[in-house]
Design a protein around this motif. Sequence first.
Motif, PDB file in Angstrom:
ATOM      1  N   ALA A  67     -95.802   8.173  16.855  1.00  0.00           N
ATOM      2  CA  ALA A  67     -95.501   9.608  16.778  1.00  0.00           C
ATOM      3  C   ALA A  67     -96.090  10.215  15.499  1.00  0.00           C
ATOM      4  CB  ALA A  67     -93.990   9.831  16.820  1.00  0.00           C
ATOM      5  N   LYS A  70     -99.932  10.548  15.922  1.00  0.00           N
ATOM      6  CA  LYS A  70    -100.338  11.657  16.778  1.00  0.00           C
ATOM      7  C   LYS A  70    -100.158  12.999  16.072  1.00  0.00           C
ATOM      8  CE  LYS A  70     -99.528   9.491  21.289  1.00  0.00           C
ATOM      9  NZ  LYS A  70     -98.739   9.540  22.547  1.00  0.00           N
ATOM     10  N   ALA A  71     -99.136  13.081  15.216  1.00  0.00           N
ATOM     11  CA  ALA A  71     -98.873  14.336  14.510  1.00  0.00           C
ATOM     12  C   ALA A  71     -99.735  14.484  13.258  1.00  0.00           C
ATOM     13  CB  ALA A  71     -97.391  14.419  14.124  1.00  0.00           C
ATOM     14  N   ALA A 124     -90.124  20.825  29.808  1.00  0.00           N
ATOM     15  CA  ALA A 124     -91.279  19.935  29.645  1.00  0.00           C
ATOM     16  C   ALA A 124     -92.349  20.322  30.649  1.00  0.00           C
ATOM     17  CB  ALA A 124     -90.855  18.485  29.842  1.00  0.00           C
ATOM     18  N   HIS A 125     -93.584  20.056  30.302  1.00  0.00           N
ATOM     19  CA  HIS A 125     -94.706  20.323  31.193  1.00  0.00           C
ATOM     20  C   HIS A 125     -95.227  18.986  31.709  1.00  0.00           C
ATOM     21  CE1 HIS A 125     -94.432  24.003  28.778  1.00  0.00           C
ATOM     22  NE2 HIS A 125     -94.903  24.605  29.853  1.00  0.00           N
ATOM     23  N   GLN A 155     -96.572  12.460  34.616  1.00  0.00           N
ATOM     24  CA  GLN A 155     -97.104  12.369  33.266  1.00  0.00           C
ATOM     25  C   GLN A 155     -96.750  13.626  32.477  1.00  0.00           C
ATOM     26  OE1 GLN A 155    -101.359  11.911  33.127  1.00  0.00           O
ATOM     27  NE2 GLN A 155    -101.379  11.330  30.972  1.00  0.00           N
ATOM     28  N   PHE A 156     -96.219  13.433  31.257  1.00  0.00           N
ATOM     29  CA  PHE A 156     -95.886  14.571  30.407  1.00  0.00           C
ATOM     30  C   PHE A 156     -97.166  15.139  29.801  1.00  0.00           C
ATOM     31  CE2 PHE A 156     -91.853  12.341  30.575  1.00  0.00           C
ATOM     32  CZ  PHE A 156     -90.955  13.389  30.712  1.00  0.00           C
ATOM     33  N   ARG A 157     -97.228  16.460  29.731  1.00  0.00           N
ATOM     34  CA  ARG A 157     -98.399  17.145  29.198  1.00  0.00           C
ATOM     35  C   ARG A 157     -98.002  17.979  27.992  1.00  0.00           C
ATOM     36  NH1 ARG A 157    -102.423  17.248  33.226  1.00  0.00           N
ATOM     37  NH2 ARG A 157    -103.719  18.149  31.575  1.00  0.00           N
ATOM     38  N   ARG A 158     -98.993  18.368  27.224  1.00  0.00           N
ATOM     39  CA  ARG A 158     -98.743  19.202  26.062  1.00  0.00           C
ATOM     40  C   ARG A 158     -98.418  20.638  26.489  1.00  0.00           C
ATOM     41  NH1 ARG A 158    -104.310  17.809  23.154  1.00  0.00           N
ATOM     42  NH2 ARG A 158    -104.905  18.215  25.325  1.00  0.00           N
ATOM     43  N   ARG A 159     -97.676  21.325  25.613  1.00  0.00           N
ATOM     44  CA  ARG A 159     -97.280  22.693  25.945  1.00  0.00           C
ATOM     45  C   ARG A 159     -98.492  23.588  26.189  1.00  0.00           C
ATOM     46  NH1 ARG A 159     -92.598  25.464  25.381  1.00  0.00           N
ATOM     47  NH2 ARG A 159     -91.642  23.670  24.331  1.00  0.00           N
ATOM     48  N   LYS A 160     -99.570  23.349  25.443  1.00  0.00           N
ATOM     49  CA  LYS A 160    -100.741  24.217  25.601  1.00  0.00           C
ATOM     50  C   LYS A 160    -101.444  24.000  26.943  1.00  0.00           C
ATOM     51  CE  LYS A 160    -104.105  21.230  23.239  1.00  0.00           C
ATOM     52  NZ  LYS A 160    -105.051  21.159  22.087  1.00  0.00           N
ATOM     53  N   ASP A 161    -101.033  22.947  27.693  1.00  0.00           N
ATOM     54  CA  ASP A 161    -101.616  22.710  29.012  1.00  0.00           C
ATOM     55  C   ASP A 161    -100.938  23.543  30.099  1.00  0.00           C
ATOM     56  OD1 ASP A 161    -103.433  20.855  28.055  1.00  0.00           O
ATOM     57  OD2 ASP A 161    -102.082  19.156  28.344  1.00  0.00           O
TER      58      ASP A 161
END
Length: 216
Positions: A67, A70-71, A124-125, A155-161
């Motif tokens: 984590a 990635k950040a 969640a996206h 699959q979890f995606r990023r908010r910007k997706d």
Amino acid sequence: MSGVTLTVDDAEVMEALARFQAASGNLVPVYKNIGEELTQSTMGRFRAGKGPDGKAWTPLSRRTVEAKRKAGHSNAILVMRGYLSGTIRYQVDADGVQVGTDRPYGAIHQFGGDIQIPARQQEAHVSVRTEPLKGTRTGKDGKQKAWTLAAGTLQFRRRKDAGKAGVSARTLTIGDHTVTIPGRPYLGLSVGDQAAALDIIADHLTMAVPQLEVTT
């Protein structure tokens, strides 16, 4: 300030402090120098990843390491943006010196403990994989292991997706759970700190009473 109080109860040190107080009537300069020394020593523990006893801190979990990576944060233990290590301060009064931090999470990292996380809902996206995905990861034994996400896997995606084809928003319920934080003591006196405090007291006592020979 959340912190610890430095209490010197060594008989020799207490005698030296008493003699210095009798000579000058003011121990604040001594406490100030000790505070400065301990602040630097404490900040050095974040770089070394060790407590006052010289023992290495409990390693970060693999999930935490990933984590932080990635950040884009530092992979050092107890260091993310430097807020904790950067807020080590000392306070002096006529009775002694305290070294600590004003960060509210400072105590849980020093002593360890359980944090109760209440249940919550979170958006969640997600998307559904149309093709399998393969890769490798490093196992606990340090060896590379293969992994596969099968077609049809959520699959979890990023908010910007959000808004992209195949990506939808879902409200997830996360149950209450407990997070255990291991103690990683960064405040306290090391053997070196004790020796440095004795040297500081000796230096002040020698300046106050030049004809006095002081040994530590």
